[in-house]
Design a protein around this motif. Structure first.
Motif, PDB file in Angstrom:
ATOM      1  N   GLY A  56       9.987   0.553  11.186  1.00  0.00           N
ATOM      2  CA  GLY A  56       9.927  -0.576  10.269  1.00  0.00           C
ATOM      3  C   GLY A  56       9.456  -0.151   8.895  1.00  0.00           C
ATOM      4  O   GLY A  56       9.493   1.027   8.539  1.00  0.00           O
ATOM      5  N   VAL A  57       8.985  -1.128   8.113  1.00  0.00           N
ATOM      6  CA  VAL A  57       8.584  -0.899   6.726  1.00  0.00           C
ATOM      7  C   VAL A  57       7.226  -1.547   6.484  1.00  0.00           C
ATOM      8  O   VAL A  57       6.982  -2.681   6.899  1.00  0.00           O
ATOM      9  CB  VAL A  57       9.614  -1.491   5.743  1.00  0.00           C
ATOM     10  CG1 VAL A  57       9.140  -1.306   4.295  1.00  0.00           C
ATOM     11  CG2 VAL A  57      10.978  -0.856   5.934  1.00  0.00           C
ATOM     12  N   LEU A  58       6.347  -0.802   5.808  1.00  0.00           N
ATOM     13  CA  LEU A  58       5.058  -1.336   5.351  1.00  0.00           C
ATOM     14  C   LEU A  58       5.223  -1.705   3.883  1.00  0.00           C
ATOM     15  O   LEU A  58       5.535  -0.849   3.046  1.00  0.00           O
ATOM     16  CB  LEU A  58       3.960  -0.285   5.522  1.00  0.00           C
ATOM     17  CG  LEU A  58       2.595  -0.618   4.898  1.00  0.00           C
ATOM     18  CD1 LEU A  58       2.004  -1.885   5.511  1.00  0.00           C
ATOM     19  CD2 LEU A  58       1.636   0.564   5.060  1.00  0.00           C
ATOM     20  N   ALA A  59       5.020  -2.997   3.553  1.00  0.00           N
ATOM     21  CA  ALA A  59       5.224  -3.469   2.182  1.00  0.00           C
ATOM     22  C   ALA A  59       4.053  -4.339   1.753  1.00  0.00           C
ATOM     23  O   ALA A  59       3.701  -5.299   2.432  1.00  0.00           O
ATOM     24  CB  ALA A  59       6.528  -4.258   2.087  1.00  0.00           C
ATOM     25  N   PHE A  60       3.474  -3.979   0.619  1.00  0.00           N
ATOM     26  CA  PHE A  60       2.464  -4.826  -0.007  1.00  0.00           C
ATOM     27  C   PHE A  60       2.476  -4.516  -1.495  1.00  0.00           C
ATOM     28  O   PHE A  60       2.075  -3.426  -1.917  1.00  0.00           O
ATOM     29  CB  PHE A  60       1.075  -4.576   0.577  1.00  0.00           C
ATOM     30  CG  PHE A  60       0.036  -5.545   0.048  1.00  0.00           C
ATOM     31  CD1 PHE A  60      -0.110  -6.790   0.645  1.00  0.00           C
ATOM     32  CD2 PHE A  60      -0.741  -5.237  -1.052  1.00  0.00           C
ATOM     33  CE1 PHE A  60      -1.041  -7.698   0.159  1.00  0.00           C
ATOM     34  CE2 PHE A  60      -1.668  -6.130  -1.546  1.00  0.00           C
ATOM     35  CZ  PHE A  60      -1.821  -7.376  -0.942  1.00  0.00           C
ATOM     36  N   GLU A  61       2.966  -5.466  -2.285  1.00  0.00           N
ATOM     37  CA  GLU A  61       3.156  -5.260  -3.720  1.00  0.00           C
ATOM     38  C   GLU A  61       3.951  -3.989  -3.965  1.00  0.00           C
ATOM     39  O   GLU A  61       3.639  -3.184  -4.847  1.00  0.00           O
ATOM     40  CB  GLU A  61       1.813  -5.228  -4.452  1.00  0.00           C
ATOM     41  CG  GLU A  61       1.041  -6.544  -4.362  1.00  0.00           C
ATOM     42  CD  GLU A  61      -0.294  -6.496  -5.094  1.00  0.00           C
ATOM     43  OE1 GLU A  61      -0.541  -5.478  -5.792  1.00  0.00           O
ATOM     44  OE2 GLU A  61      -1.070  -7.445  -4.979  1.00  0.00           O
ATOM     45  N   GLY A  62       4.975  -3.793  -3.161  1.00  0.00           N
ATOM     46  CA  GLY A  62       5.801  -2.602  -3.220  1.00  0.00           C
ATOM     47  C   GLY A  62       5.680  -1.801  -1.939  1.00  0.00           C
ATOM     48  O   GLY A  62       5.021  -2.205  -0.978  1.00  0.00           O
ATOM     49  N   ALA A  63       6.335  -0.629  -1.911  1.00  0.00           N
ATOM     50  CA  ALA A  63       6.263   0.236  -0.729  1.00  0.00           C
ATOM     51  C   ALA A  63       4.931   0.967  -0.701  1.00  0.00           C
ATOM     52  O   ALA A  63       4.437   1.431  -1.731  1.00  0.00           O
ATOM     53  CB  ALA A  63       7.410   1.243  -0.753  1.00  0.00           C
ATOM     54  N   ILE A  64       4.329   1.055   0.487  1.00  0.00           N
ATOM     55  CA  ILE A  64       3.074   1.790   0.652  1.00  0.00           C
ATOM     56  C   ILE A  64       3.400   3.130   1.308  1.00  0.00           C
ATOM     57  O   ILE A  64       3.828   3.184   2.463  1.00  0.00           O
ATOM     58  CB  ILE A  64       2.074   1.008   1.526  1.00  0.00           C
ATOM     59  CG1 ILE A  64       1.769  -0.349   0.898  1.00  0.00           C
ATOM     60  CG2 ILE A  64       0.798   1.824   1.698  1.00  0.00           C
ATOM     61  CD1 ILE A  64       1.093  -0.296  -0.449  1.00  0.00           C
ATOM     62  N   ALA A  65       3.219   4.201   0.556  1.00  0.00           N
ATOM     63  CA  ALA A  65       3.505   5.542   1.066  1.00  0.00           C
ATOM     64  C   ALA A  65       2.224   6.191   1.579  1.00  0.00           C
ATOM     65  O   ALA A  65       1.134   5.944   1.075  1.00  0.00           O
ATOM     66  CB  ALA A  65       4.120   6.403  -0.040  1.00  0.00           C
ATOM     67  N   GLY A  66       2.373   7.029   2.619  1.00  0.00           N
ATOM     68  CA  GLY A  66       1.246   7.794   3.132  1.00  0.00           C
ATOM     69  C   GLY A  66       0.255   6.996   3.954  1.00  0.00           C
ATOM     70  O   GLY A  66      -0.858   7.459   4.206  1.00  0.00           O
ATOM     71  N   ALA A  67       0.638   5.809   4.390  1.00  0.00           N
ATOM     72  CA  ALA A  67      -0.264   5.006   5.211  1.00  0.00           C
ATOM     73  C   ALA A  67      -0.175   5.443   6.667  1.00  0.00           C
ATOM     74  O   ALA A  67       0.871   5.883   7.148  1.00  0.00           O
ATOM     75  CB  ALA A  67       0.087   3.524   5.091  1.00  0.00           C
TER      76      ALA A  67
END
Length: 606
Positions: A56-67
């Protein structure tokens, strides 16, 4: 008993056969072949394993990388060391593969990352806990299963999603998860939980994705869009106001659905972004949320310590709008020398002063009845009106604002109030920010104090019934000189104690030998269209910091007529002023405050 008897019969028969004899030879019966028997398995069979995958995708005020993303198999909202994990790429995408002996495991998806640049959207203080709630909606929620959906905590960010969101992790799945936790805490049945979550999804879809009905599938682009964040910021503000005071799981989303468009319209009306609008915890939003809770049956009374009620308005009618018998205090900012006025319930007496070298300079003044009588110009009727209709006690109230016609004219003035409990940290911070010379922290304040701001739609011009009138000293306004002004207004001091500068339109007047006060004058246009001469005093001639209006005259029918022009204003113009009223009669507060101020006044004037 029957089995026991059957056993005895069989035993008797066998004995008879064995003992019954004849002389014939024994006959041995043939032996039948026995079938082969497979011995039982004594070891443990190999377990059945199932392959699982979530992406899936992690999104919060844009894409969150390295989470860090984990499959929280024990549903404790933590990523334990033995649980499957992965890390998001630059687009916020992730994939986790794992095996287990459970065909359909129950789990949460937990995302963790470090972000010290952001904080939770809105942190207004809750509506008062004292409001009367419907019995069905009484709060019974512990801190762990809160309505609050905070994401950031000292730079640590965390979002959670339930497994049925197909791998999506974002602010909306986090809201769904928090509501789900609350449902579990209420010991609801699976059917009840499923029904409430379905209703929640409809509400979320209507708020965030009315066209697609797939609100939980938030993309990075959508999560950073202005429309999404405007709705989300309003959502979190409403959640913070309601807090954990209601047991009704969907109250926040229902209130937002009901009142969100109105809140958005208010932000647009103020021409600011939603984050800027909500940052000041606007009282208008508190009213909207409170009214919505009442309309939907969640609460029965609109009580909130910041909301003005009937008793508050009565206090103000008795103390601020009481035909000149007022109880109030006004303090201008340092740019205006921190000048102050104190009215303490006397119709004609008041104290005026200012801060000087860390102390208070001021004295008591008294108005005569003739000096109080004035007429004000009304453009609608094109005439002078009696100003006695100023501050009518029946002014129209809306939320925390009262509006009325100004000084008998058609110009509207509004006073917006902020209500403070004087035991609150907010009030203490306000008085601590004022000049130390007032020693406000030593005042025994009433329980509530009302700070106000003024908005006046247009200029209002008034004149005293016995206004000073001079013959126009020049043929026209354009022909006026500084010498003309000085000779007319300061005739007693002219010419020996007056110095004029025509280039600067400056007049210096010596009231005391060797000391000069400096004035400048200018042309303007009065509210009735007549020419206006405004004379201002330069408060600090050395630094040129401040001008204060000294006198104003309209030019009419060959005369200079003294007037007072009250300029139009906005609420923001008074943001650095302290204008307050209070219950001055109960426990004699105004007399106590008067004694406090008098004790601080310097016995000598500068």
């Amino acid at each position: 008993m029957f089995v026991k008897k059957l056993g005895l019969v069989l035993l008797s028969s066998s004995l008879l056969i064995a003992c019954g004899g004849s002389d014939s030879e024994d006959v041995t019966p043939p032996v039948e072949p026995q079938p082969e028997v497979t011995p039982p398995v004594t070891g443990t069979p190999d377990p059945t394993e199932y392959n699982h995958q979530v992406q899936g995708v992690l999104a919060f005020e844009g894409a969150i990388a390295g989470a860090d993303i984990c499959v929280d198999l024990n549903t404790n909202t933590l990523c334990d060391t033995d649980e499957p994990t992965s890390t998001t790429d630059n687009d916020g995408r992730y994939q986790i593969d794992w095996n287990s002996e459970v065909e359909t495991p129950n789990y949460y998806l937990v995302a963790n990352w470090i972000d010290t640049t952001r904080s939770n959207v809105s942190q207004p203080k809750m509506l008062s806990r004292s409001f009367k709630t419907n019995k069905l909606n009484l709060a019974k929620v512990d801190g762990k299963h809160s309505n609050r959906t905070d994401i950031f905590n000292d730079g640590n960010a965390k979002l959670v999603a339930l497994s049925d969101h197909q791998g999506a992790i974002n602010a909306l799945t986090h809201i769904d998860f928090k509501r789900y936790e609350q449902m579990l805490a209420q010991d609801l049945s699976e059917i009840e939980i499923a029904d409430l979550r379905l209703q929640l999804s409809w509400l979320i879809d209507g708020l965030y994705a009315p066209d697609s009905n797939i609100a939980y599938q938030v993309t990075p682009t959508l999560s950073s869009s202005e429309q999404f964040n405007t709705t989300y910021q309003t959502h979190m503000h409403v959640a913070a106001l309601i807090g954990d005071q209601l047991n009704a799981t969907l109250a926040i989303e229902k209130v937002l659905t009901f009142s969100g468009p109105t809140i958005t319209a208010l932000a647009d009306e103020n021409q600011v972004s939603m984050s800027e609008f909500l940052a000041d915890d606007p009282i208008e939003v508190r009213y909207i949320v409170s009214d919505s809770l009442i309309a939907q049956g969640y609460i029965e009374t609109p009580f909130d310590e910041k909301i003005m009620n009937d008793n508050d308005w009565q206090v103000l009618r008795d103390n601020l709008f009481n035909d000149g018998v007022n109880h109030d205090f006004s303090l201008n900012p340092p740019s205006s020398l921190s000048t102050f006025t104190l009215e303490y319930g006397e119709a004609t007496k008041f104290i005026v002063g200012y801060v000087h070298e860390g102390g208070l300079i001021g004295k008591e003044h008294e108005l005569t009845m003739s000096s109080r009588e004035e007429l004000c110009w009304d453009n609608q009727s094109n005439s002078w009106k009696d100003s006695d209709t100023s501050y009518p006690s029946n002014g129209e109230t809306t939320n925390n604002t009262i509006s009325f016609s100004t000084s008998g004219t058609s110009v509207q003035t509004k006073l917006k109030f902020e209500k403070y409990n004087t035991n609150s940290d907010t009030w203490l911070s306000i008085i601590n920010a004022q000049p130390a010379a007032f020693k406000f922290n030593q005042v025994d304040w009433p329980e509530y104090v009302y700070r106000y701001y003024i908005k006046q739609d247009d200029d209002v011009m008034c004149k005293a019934a016995n206004a000073s009138i001079f013959v126009m000293p020049a043929a026209s306004v354009d022909a006026l000189t500084s010498d003309d002004i000085a000779r007319t207004v300061w005739s007693v001091f002219y010419p020996h104690n007056v110095i004029t500068d025509e280039d600067k339109r400056e007049i210096k007047v010596s009231y005391t030998a060797g000391e000069y006060s400096t004035f400048i004058w200018e042309h303007d246009t009065s509210p009735n269209g007549s020419p206006l001469i405004r004379i201002s005093e330069l408060i600090d001639p050395t630094n040129g910091q401040s001008l204060s209006t000294f006198q104003e005259y309209i030019v009419q029918d060959g005369f200079l007529i003294e007037v007072d022009v009250n300029k139009s204003s906005s609420f923001d113009d008074f943001s650095d002023h302290l204008l307050i009223s209070y219950d001055g009669e109960t426990n004699g507060f105004s007399q106590h405050f008067l004694a406090h101020i008098k004790a601080l006044l310097s016995p000598t004037q500068p």
